[in-house]
Structure formats: structure tokens, C-alpha cells
Write a protein that holds these residues in place. Structure first.
Motif, short mmCIF file in Angstrom:
data_model
loop_
_atom_site.label_atom_id
_atom_site.label_comp_id
_atom_site.label_asym_id
_atom_site.label_seq_id
_atom_site.Cartn_x
_atom_site.Cartn_y
_atom_site.Cartn_z
N SER B 10 30.67 23.27 -61.36
CA SER B 10 29.83 23.06 -60.18
C SER B 10 29.46 21.60 -60.17
CB SER B 10 28.56 23.89 -60.23
OG SER B 10 27.66 23.35 -61.18
N GLY B 11 29.05 21.08 -59.07
CA GLY B 11 28.43 19.77 -59.10
C GLY B 11 27.00 19.96 -59.57
N LYS B 12 26.27 20.73 -58.81
CA LYS B 12 24.84 20.92 -59.07
C LYS B 12 24.63 21.86 -60.27
CE LYS B 12 20.65 22.53 -56.78
NZ LYS B 12 20.35 23.45 -57.87
N GLY B 13 23.62 21.56 -61.05
CA GLY B 13 23.24 22.45 -62.14
C GLY B 13 22.45 23.63 -61.60
N GLY B 14 22.44 24.71 -62.34
CA GLY B 14 21.60 25.85 -61.97
C GLY B 14 22.11 26.66 -60.80
N THR B 15 23.41 26.54 -60.49
CA THR B 15 23.92 27.32 -59.35
C THR B 15 24.39 28.70 -59.78
OG1 THR B 15 26.10 26.33 -59.68
CG2 THR B 15 24.68 25.31 -58.02
#
Lengths: 120, 286
Positions: B10-15
Motif C-alpha cells: 500500500s502507499g498509506k499505512g494502516g489500510t
């Protein structure tokens, strides 16, 4: 004695740069003659890592015996310390103001880095 | 079917990378040999959900330079060749910053005085274990170390072969993520339908396109935001592999470290169909 002051500008009225490793220049001030020269540091602005280390080497190679900057991290401090260069953290607005404080004995040499290291 | 290595990134963490990776491993291990490689070595957490029994541990080391100050004449050639500012000559001798070193060995080779040798430095450990039929391999970076890629490579190189290898990747698009997705057959990008989710999805898409790794998108907490991620995938012709609905029951299971399959049994069918879909997409991208 020569003093390196981190700055974003090119003369004594220029702002003191709070950042040591990624400042644009060091103003190298000779307090015997009152003259100064500029030492380029912009090669470090986009360094992925180790900007402080290279800036410290640049300062050491310039013959400075003291550094005035906003802050100094642990890796830069280690290099400056090995080169026998004293670090004076300072919150002055301009280079001239920082030099006045230094000459007036108002600045204290740091015994350690005053900020945490960082990676990128 | 032949073996398949799927990166969950993912790019974003926590997805929801780890949620998807561990759930996918559980669903697929019913019928196939599955390995889950936790390559998020700065903060591995798949073990919280899979609770593997650890069978073996090994440490991972990298070479770093050490300078014999008696031999060093401060010539600065090591300093010149180092692209990472990890070695610097000052006051006539070379000083090493191990944490910045990428272990290329350049300084050792150029030193005319033979003053630099290498020593092995521990950067982390790998744990091998099983959770039911799933082989779980976890890399854990030693606290204070910055060099995740060598450890990630070791996790990927040392895992036993399986029908399906699932690589739980670190977030972002920097060296650790690139090392984790490198060599995978396919990447699943987990995102959420929020502005941050979309922004970082774009970065991950750009990265995977440059790496020429085929990929698709899974939207987690699908009905929690807006339509922009879907619209982006349509415009960019990115396959939307699955949408996992926003669910309080899933959040509760996750918070206890439980599998989310009990809270959302329909995921068994959705995720069970992924390998065939991925194999199809991988073939069509060649």
C-alpha cells in the motif's frame, strides 16, 4: 580565529539558519580581521542522508575553530568534536546578532548534540 | 497451478495490508501450501493474528567497515567513494557511521593503506514457524537499526518454497517497500476510500508501474469514504480485485487479534477466488 555560522543568505545581515547540515552556506568570519568569506553547503541540501556529517567535514576543511548554528545533531557533533571544533547553539535572528552574542561571551559551547539524529 | 508470489502493499499505512495478508493466507491454506513472509520488518505484526509456533530463529548480519587508525593516513578516498556519507575523514583519520552504511564494500576496496576491513553487524532476526498449515516467516529489525532492505531480502531468500507465497510489505514507496515487492509476480495494493488513501495509492501505482510489476487494488473499509478511489481505478484501468466493507464486527475481531473470517465469512469466497484472478491478470500483462 575563524567562526562558521550557518546561514540561508550571503552577508552579515542574513538570517542565521537553524539547521546545521542543510543550511545553504556557512559564513566564515575571521574575528581578528573582521572579514568574512562564504563556504558553500548547498551540495548537502538534497543529500538523502548524512548531510550533517558532510557539513561538519566542510566546516572542518574550512579551518573554522567554532560553529554557530541553531542546532547540531549527534553525527555532525561527533565529526566536529573529532576535528576539535566547538559548537555554539544560538537562537539569534541574524548572523551579525549571533556574532555579537559570541563576542560578548553570551554563547556557551555545547557538550553534546542538542537535538536527536534523524534518517532522511 | 504453478507457484505464485503475491505482495500485499500500500502507499498509506494502516489500510489493512496485514489484515488482508493474514486472512488471505488462512483462506488459501485450506487447499494449498502457503507461506506468509512478514517483510514489514520495522513493525512486523502478522504474528499477532496468525500466532505461529516458532521453530527456529536466526540473526541477520551485514558487513560494515572498521578502520585501523594506525594504518589510516586520512587520504579521504573512502570518503569520496561512499555515496551514503557513512564514512568521513576528519583530523587525519576516517570515521565510520555504521547506521548509514549500505554495505557496498567500496571503502574497503579503494583504501590504498588497507586500513579498512569489514566486521559483521547484527541488524535483526528472522523467526520461522507455522500457524496451522501456514509457514510464517517474520523479519524483525533490531531497534535503532535503519537498514531494513538487507533483512527483507534475507526473509524472502530464506523462506521455503510454497504454492502461494504472500509477502506482507512495509507501507510507503521507499527502499523497504521496493525491496519487498521486488521479484513478486503480482502486487495487491490495499487502500481506503479517503483522500489520503487515494493520494498514497497513486504513489504506489507509479512505483509499481516503474518496477513493471502487475497489480490490482483492494479497497478496505469500502463504504467509509467516497467514490474517488473507484473512479481513479476506472480511469487508470486498474483492476479492482475486492472491496471489503466497513464493519464494526471486523474492527472488534481485529482489535482482539482474531481472524476476521468469523466476522465476515463471505470473505472466504472473495479471497478464495483471488489466485485465479491474479494468475489471469499476470498472464494478460505479459
Amino acid at each position: 580565529m575563524k567562526i562558521a555560522i550557518s546561514t540561508s543568505g550571503t552577508d552579515l545581515q542574513a538570517p542565521l539558519d537553524q539547521r546545521f547540515g542543510r543550511c545553504a552556506h556557512f559564513l566564515l568570519y575571521d574575528d581578528d580581521s573582521g572579514d568574512f568569506t562564504l563556504v558553500e553547503n548547498s551540495q548537502n541540501l538534497n543529500a538523502a542522508q548524512g548531510a550533517g556529517i558532510q557539513a561538519a567535514k566542510t566546516v572542518a576543511d574550512s579551518g573554522a575553530q567554532a560553529v554557530i548554528s541553531g542546532h547540531c545533531g549527534p553525527k555532525a557533533f561527533k565529526v566536529l568534536d573529532a576535528a576539535g571544533i566547538a559548537v555554539y547553539p544560538c537562537q539569534a535572528a541574524s548572523v551579525a546578532e549571533a556574532l555579537d552574542l559570541f563576542k560578548g561571551g553570551k554563547l556557551t559551547a555545547a557538550a553534546n548534540a542538542d537535538v536527536e539524529g534523524h534518517w532522511v | 497451478m504453478s507457484s505464485l508470489t503475491i505482495a500485499i502493499a500500500s502507499g498509506k499505512g494502516g489500510t489493512g495490508k496485514t489484515t488482508l495478508a493474514t486472512t488471505l493466507a488462512q483462506v488459501l491454506s485450506d487447499k494449498r501450501a502457503v507461506s506468509l513472509l512478514d517483510c514489514d520488518v520495522e513493525e512486523p505484526n502478522a504474528h499477532i493474528f496468525l500466532k505461529p509456533v516458532i521453530e527456529r530463529r536466526e540473526t541477520v548480519e551485514v558487513p560494515v567497515p572498521q578502520v585501523d587508525e594506525q594504518l589510516c593516513n586520512g587520504c579521504g578516498q573512502c570518503d569520496e567513494i561512499c555515496q551514503f556519507n557513512a564514512i568521513v575523514t576528519v583530523s587525519g583519520t576516517a570515521m565510520v557511521f555504521e547506521q548509514l552504511c549500505h554495505s557496498c564494500g567500496g571503502c574497503v576496496r579503494v583504501c590504498p593503506q588497507q586500513a579498512i576491513s569489514e566486521r559483521q553487524k547484527n541488524i535483526g532476526q528472522i523467526e520461522y514457524g507455522h500457524s496451522a498449515a501456514i509457514q510464517v516467516v517474520t523479519g524483525t529489525l533490531t531497534i535503532g537499526e535503519a537498514m531494513a532492505p538487507p533483512l527483507i531480502r534475507a526473509v524472502k531468500d530464506n523462506a521455503a518454497a510454497a504454492d502461494i507465497t504472500i509477502v506482507d510489505c512495509p507501507p510507503g514507496t521507499s527502499c523497504p517497500m521496493i525491496t519487498a515487492v521486488h521479484g513478486c509476480d503480482f502486487a495487491v495494493l490495499v487502500t481506503e476510500p479517503t483522500p489520503f488513501g487515494l493520494h498514497d495509492l497513486r504513489l504506489a501505482v507509479d512505483t509499481l508501474r516503474q518496477l513493471e510489476i502487475p497489480f490490482g487494488v483492494v479497497i478496505n473499509r469500502a463504504d467509509s469514504g467516497d467514490e474517488r478511489v473507484c473512479a481513479y481505478c476506472r480511469t487508470e484501468k486498474i483492476p479492482l480485485l475486492a472491496q471489503i466493507p466497513h464493519s464494526r464486527a471486523v474492527a472488534a475481531a481485529y482489535s482482539r487479534g482474531d481472524s476476521i473470517l468469523d466476522a465476515m465469512p463471505q470473505l472466504r469466497d472473495t479471497l478464495g477466488a483471488l489466485p485465479e484472478e491474479i494468475t489471469r491478470l499476470t498472464r494478460s500483462s505479459q
